[in-house]
Design an enzyme around this catalytic site. Structure first.
Site, PDB file in Angstrom:
ATOM      1  N   LYS A 250       0.035  -0.859  -2.030  1.00 55.79           N
ATOM      2  CA  LYS A 250       0.121  -2.382  -1.402  1.00 55.79           C
ATOM      3  C   LYS A 250       1.233  -2.433  -1.487  1.00 55.79           C
ATOM      4  O   LYS A 250       2.554  -3.082  -0.974  1.00 55.79           O
ATOM      5  CB  LYS A 250      -0.549  -3.370  -2.037  1.00 55.79           C
ATOM      6  CG  LYS A 250      -1.641  -3.597  -1.749  1.00 55.79           C
ATOM      7  CD  LYS A 250      -2.034  -3.543   0.176  1.00 55.79           C
ATOM      8  CE  LYS A 250      -3.737  -3.601   0.292  1.00 55.79           C
ATOM      9  NZ  LYS A 250      -3.800  -3.748   1.473  1.00 55.79           N
TER      10      LYS A 250
ATOM     11  N   TYR B  38      -4.091   0.665  -6.118  1.00 56.45           N
ATOM     12  CA  TYR B  38      -4.541  -0.349  -5.216  1.00 56.45           C
ATOM     13  C   TYR B  38      -2.921  -0.837  -5.065  1.00 56.45           C
ATOM     14  O   TYR B  38      -1.715  -1.430  -3.858  1.00 56.45           O
ATOM     15  CB  TYR B  38      -5.460  -1.468  -5.534  1.00 56.45           C
ATOM     16  CG  TYR B  38      -5.298  -2.255  -4.759  1.00 56.45           C
ATOM     17  CD1 TYR B  38      -5.908  -2.523  -3.322  1.00 56.45           C
ATOM     18  CD2 TYR B  38      -4.746  -3.459  -5.049  1.00 56.45           C
ATOM     19  CE1 TYR B  38      -6.215  -3.520  -2.477  1.00 56.45           C
ATOM     20  CE2 TYR B  38      -4.644  -4.824  -4.115  1.00 56.45           C
ATOM     21  CZ  TYR B  38      -5.667  -4.665  -2.711  1.00 56.45           C
ATOM     22  OH  TYR B  38      -5.693  -5.421  -2.155  1.00 56.45           O
TER      23      TYR B  38
END
Length: 256
Positions: free
Chosen positions: A160, A156
């Site tokens: 990002k 994740y």
């Protein structure tokens, strides 16, 4: 904020916590809102709430991981509701899993939802903005996990970080077109995704207390804390701002 009234704004993940709060704030500012979500129920709920308050909104129910379906859904919106002036890439999902305990199928799901969705909708929106020759705004929701890392969120965080780099690169490539591209990075924010994240971590209340103590302003963020920054970057007041990353984290992170 100037320049939002009458603008067509697409918010992906518009049925979720930050997404729904953002849709409602754009509607309050007089924008015409496209609530884009994979969940027809969530999109319909937010659309109905905006209309009940006198705003203008439509649903765009689509799986943004599917590029062809995304193009078709966007073309339908632009034909029936109007060309997109502002895109907010907000769709996202995560679980708390240490990297060595995760598997390639999980990596693919995280990458698809948190990075590929933004790629799939940003390209056709950019092409439309360029063809019309009008200034456009793209605001993507990153995460401070992508700026400083976050234990249990390796893939994740990588996605990002990719969102931040994507916005900086597109800001350079499309400055001549008058299209600005910026990123807003939430810190720890009370959403359904965070609740699931804390469940996966084990002792949820202990983690909640730790998160709260870590924030200088003394609380975790709420979805309603994000729209102000998002609307600013989408407005004419931010016309000379591009390629920037803004953390909305209560001081949990203080990047230069």
């Amino acid at each position: 904020m100037r320049g939002l009234k009458g603008k067509v704004v697409v918010v992906t993940g518009g049925g979720g916590g930050i997404g729904s709060a953002t849709c409602l704030r754009f509607a309050e500012a007089g924008a015409r809102v496209v609530v884009a979500d994979i969940s027809a129920e969530a999109a319909a709920r937010v659309t109905a709430e905006i209309r009940a308050q006198g705003g203008e909104a439509v649903e765009m129910v689509v799986n943004l991981v599917d590029y062809d379906a995304t193009q078709a859904a966007l073309a339908k919106i632009e034909a029936g509701f109007g060309p997109v002036d502002v895109l907010v890439n907000n769709a996202g999902w995560d679980l708390f899993i240490p990297f060595v305990k995760s598997e390639p199928d999980y990596w693919s799901k995280i990458i698809d939802i948190n990075l590929r969705t933004a790629l799939n909708i940003t390209k056709p929106v950019l092409l439309s903005m360029m063809a019309r020759g009008v200034p456009g705004r793209i605001v993507s929701i990153g995460s401070d996990a992508g700026r400083g890392g976050s234990s249990g969120e390796s893939v994740y965080s990588a996605c990002k970080a990719g969102i931040i780099a994507l916005m900086k690169t597109l800001a350079r490539e499309h400055a001549r077109n008058g299209i600005t591209c910026n990123t807003v990075c939430p810190g720890v924010t009370e959403t359904a995704m965070l609740e699931a994240f804390m469940e996966g971590a084990g002792d949820k209340e202990k983690l909640r207390t730790a998160f709260t103590r870590a924030v200088p302003l003394g609380r975790m963020g709420k979805p309603e804390d994000l729209p102000g920054a998002i609307l600013f970057l989408a407005s004419d007041d931010a016309a000379f701002i591009t390629g920037q990353t803004l953390s909305v984290s209560g001081g949990l992170t203080m990047h230069g």
